[in-house]
Design a protein around this motif. Sequence first.
Motif, PDB file in Angstrom:
ATOM      1  N   GLY A  23       0.747  -1.185  -0.115  1.00  0.00           N
ATOM      2  CA  GLY A  23      -0.101   0.068  -0.042  1.00  0.00           C
ATOM      3  C   GLY A  23       0.733   1.059  -0.062  1.00  0.00           C
ATOM      4  O   GLY A  23       0.424   2.318  -0.283  1.00  0.00           O
ATOM      5  N   ASP A  24       2.141   1.181   0.318  1.00  0.00           N
ATOM      6  CA  ASP A  24       3.065   2.390   0.365  1.00  0.00           C
ATOM      7  C   ASP A  24       3.693   2.503  -1.103  1.00  0.00           C
ATOM      8  O   ASP A  24       4.000   3.757  -1.235  1.00  0.00           O
ATOM      9  CB  ASP A  24       4.409   1.989   1.520  1.00  0.00           C
ATOM     10  CG  ASP A  24       3.576   2.544   2.843  1.00  0.00           C
ATOM     11  OD1 ASP A  24       2.861   3.278   3.187  1.00  0.00           O
ATOM     12  OD2 ASP A  24       4.263   1.868   3.553  1.00  0.00           O
ATOM     13  N   VAL A  25       3.598   1.736  -2.104  1.00  0.00           N
ATOM     14  CA  VAL A  25       4.006   1.843  -3.168  1.00  0.00           C
ATOM     15  C   VAL A  25       3.336   1.779  -4.263  1.00  0.00           C
ATOM     16  O   VAL A  25       3.738   2.069  -5.427  1.00  0.00           O
ATOM     17  CB  VAL A  25       5.297   0.719  -3.241  1.00  0.00           C
ATOM     18  CG1 VAL A  25       6.545   1.335  -2.448  1.00  0.00           C
ATOM     19  CG2 VAL A  25       5.008  -0.617  -3.120  1.00  0.00           C
ATOM     20  N   VAL A  26       2.344   0.939  -4.207  1.00  0.00           N
ATOM     21  CA  VAL A  26       1.183   0.706  -5.360  1.00  0.00           C
ATOM     22  C   VAL A  26       0.163   1.907  -5.326  1.00  0.00           C
ATOM     23  O   VAL A  26      -0.606   2.089  -4.378  1.00  0.00           O
ATOM     24  CB  VAL A  26       0.427  -0.719  -5.199  1.00  0.00           C
ATOM     25  CG1 VAL A  26      -0.565  -0.929  -6.338  1.00  0.00           C
ATOM     26  CG2 VAL A  26       1.484  -1.812  -5.059  1.00  0.00           C
ATOM     27  N   LYS A  27       0.175   2.628  -6.525  1.00  0.00           N
ATOM     28  CA  LYS A  27      -0.783   3.525  -6.595  1.00  0.00           C
ATOM     29  C   LYS A  27      -1.724   3.467  -7.778  1.00  0.00           C
ATOM     30  O   LYS A  27      -1.638   2.641  -8.608  1.00  0.00           O
ATOM     31  CB  LYS A  27      -0.042   4.960  -6.732  1.00  0.00           C
ATOM     32  CG  LYS A  27       1.273   5.357  -5.951  1.00  0.00           C
ATOM     33  CD  LYS A  27       0.823   5.274  -4.500  1.00  0.00           C
ATOM     34  CE  LYS A  27       1.876   5.759  -3.590  1.00  0.00           C
ATOM     35  NZ  LYS A  27       1.521   5.691  -2.122  1.00  0.00           N
ATOM     36  N   GLY A  28      -2.816   4.120  -7.637  1.00  0.00           N
ATOM     37  CA  GLY A  28      -3.924   3.971  -8.928  1.00  0.00           C
ATOM     38  C   GLY A  28      -4.769   2.853  -8.724  1.00  0.00           C
ATOM     39  O   GLY A  28      -4.790   2.362  -7.746  1.00  0.00           O
ATOM     40  N   PRO A  29      -5.597   2.766  -9.595  1.00  0.00           N
ATOM     41  CA  PRO A  29      -6.705   1.608  -9.593  1.00  0.00           C
ATOM     42  C   PRO A  29      -6.129   0.121  -9.538  1.00  0.00           C
ATOM     43  O   PRO A  29      -4.923   0.002  -9.986  1.00  0.00           O
ATOM     44  CB  PRO A  29      -7.543   1.874 -10.632  1.00  0.00           C
ATOM     45  CG  PRO A  29      -7.164   3.062 -11.317  1.00  0.00           C
ATOM     46  CD  PRO A  29      -5.722   3.555 -11.020  1.00  0.00           C
ATOM     47  N   LEU A  30      -6.416  -0.842  -8.837  1.00  0.00           N
ATOM     48  CA  LEU A  30      -6.167  -2.126  -8.644  1.00  0.00           C
ATOM     49  C   LEU A  30      -6.700  -2.828 -10.021  1.00  0.00           C
ATOM     50  O   LEU A  30      -7.956  -3.062  -9.886  1.00  0.00           O
ATOM     51  CB  LEU A  30      -6.640  -2.662  -7.428  1.00  0.00           C
ATOM     52  CG  LEU A  30      -5.915  -1.999  -6.146  1.00  0.00           C
ATOM     53  CD1 LEU A  30      -6.195  -2.465  -4.790  1.00  0.00           C
ATOM     54  CD2 LEU A  30      -4.009  -2.016  -6.272  1.00  0.00           C
ATOM     55  N   LYS A  31      -6.071  -3.708 -10.542  1.00  0.00           N
ATOM     56  CA  LYS A  31      -6.721  -4.316 -11.863  1.00  0.00           C
ATOM     57  C   LYS A  31      -6.293  -5.681 -11.872  1.00  0.00           C
ATOM     58  O   LYS A  31      -6.091  -6.592 -12.893  1.00  0.00           O
ATOM     59  CB  LYS A  31      -5.923  -3.413 -13.092  1.00  0.00           C
ATOM     60  CG  LYS A  31      -6.434  -2.218 -13.077  1.00  0.00           C
ATOM     61  CD  LYS A  31      -5.704  -1.277 -14.545  1.00  0.00           C
ATOM     62  CE  LYS A  31      -6.081   0.146 -14.458  1.00  0.00           C
ATOM     63  NZ  LYS A  31      -5.784   0.655 -15.599  1.00  0.00           N
ATOM     64  N   GLY A  32      -6.222  -6.137 -10.647  1.00  0.00           N
ATOM     65  CA  GLY A  32      -5.790  -7.590 -10.747  1.00  0.00           C
ATOM     66  C   GLY A  32      -4.407  -8.084 -11.092  1.00  0.00           C
ATOM     67  O   GLY A  32      -4.189  -9.476 -11.282  1.00  0.00           O
ATOM     68  N   VAL A  33      -3.509  -7.186 -11.191  1.00  0.00           N
ATOM     69  CA  VAL A  33      -2.048  -7.621 -11.208  1.00  0.00           C
ATOM     70  C   VAL A  33      -1.435  -8.482 -10.160  1.00  0.00           C
ATOM     71  O   VAL A  33      -0.818  -9.306 -10.615  1.00  0.00           O
ATOM     72  CB  VAL A  33      -1.463  -6.196 -11.395  1.00  0.00           C
ATOM     73  CG1 VAL A  33       0.324  -6.647 -11.771  1.00  0.00           C
ATOM     74  CG2 VAL A  33      -1.752  -5.288 -12.645  1.00  0.00           C
ATOM     75  N   TYR A  34      -1.956  -8.129  -8.882  1.00  0.00           N
ATOM     76  CA  TYR A  34      -1.463  -9.029  -7.746  1.00  0.00           C
ATOM     77  C   TYR A  34      -2.561 -10.064  -7.452  1.00  0.00           C
ATOM     78  O   TYR A  34      -3.841  -9.830  -7.725  1.00  0.00           O
ATOM     79  CB  TYR A  34      -1.041  -7.904  -6.581  1.00  0.00           C
ATOM     80  CG  TYR A  34      -0.145  -6.959  -7.176  1.00  0.00           C
ATOM     81  CD1 TYR A  34       1.171  -7.092  -7.278  1.00  0.00           C
ATOM     82  CD2 TYR A  34      -0.600  -5.732  -7.260  1.00  0.00           C
ATOM     83  CE1 TYR A  34       2.051  -6.383  -7.466  1.00  0.00           C
ATOM     84  CE2 TYR A  34       0.470  -4.496  -7.812  1.00  0.00           C
ATOM     85  CZ  TYR A  34       1.738  -4.821  -7.894  1.00  0.00           C
ATOM     86  OH  TYR A  34       2.538  -3.801  -8.120  1.00  0.00           O
ATOM     87  N   PRO A  35      -2.120 -11.042  -6.466  1.00  0.00           N
ATOM     88  CA  PRO A  35      -3.267 -11.845  -6.120  1.00  0.00           C
ATOM     89  C   PRO A  35      -4.442 -11.159  -5.441  1.00  0.00           C
ATOM     90  O   PRO A  35      -4.162  -9.974  -4.724  1.00  0.00           O
ATOM     91  CB  PRO A  35      -2.347 -12.750  -5.141  1.00  0.00           C
ATOM     92  CG  PRO A  35      -0.963 -12.778  -5.562  1.00  0.00           C
ATOM     93  CD  PRO A  35      -0.856 -11.202  -6.188  1.00  0.00           C
TER      94      PRO A  35
END
Length: 204
Positions: A23-35
């Motif tokens: 959460g400190d480094v991922v910005k913007g909408p979440l699009k299923g890139v991660y589990p």
Amino acid sequence: MNYLAHFHLSHGKQGLMIGALLGDVVKGPLKGVYPSEWEQGIQLHRRIDAYTDSHPLVRACQARFPKKFRRFSGIMLDVAFDHFLSQHWQQFHPQALPQFNAEVYSLLDNTRWPATAQAHAQRIAKHDLLNHYQEWDFILEVIASIGRRLRVANPLAEADQILPQHYQYMAQAFTEFYPQLQQFASAEKLTMGEDLALNNKRVE
């Protein structure tokens, strides 16, 4: 909130704890890139931050700082609150703090982190940040270090001249605020778990 609080509030599921750091480094909408559980952890991190930033007790703390510190008061309080969490840990978690921190370090060491988060994970474990948060002088050093890494001019190197004056006030605000934040985070985790179960059922 800072590292220790985010790990604590997401504790119980490793995926959520991984997301707590992301959460400190991922910005913007979440699009299923991660589990999916990682992304839930990122969402939880964001909601915790939003709840904290808008809370009257936190804003009252920020209002006590001189004007030039106000823009960066959230950073100072995030780190200071990890100190108070360390100091009052047994009020909020049944596991001893060193054992909890060892569990977090194991998770950090055994997770294949995205490149954007690798340095964060290594720094936390290498410098034993979670255990050192109990030391007030260390807290002031962390805040000054953050100030040196920021790309904008800031007064965080002078936090040691301001924060000690408000130590007792911040400590009292934390002890009132954190149980409310725990309740909020628990409700969010419950909702996320229900949503995930529903999504899995649809896939089946």
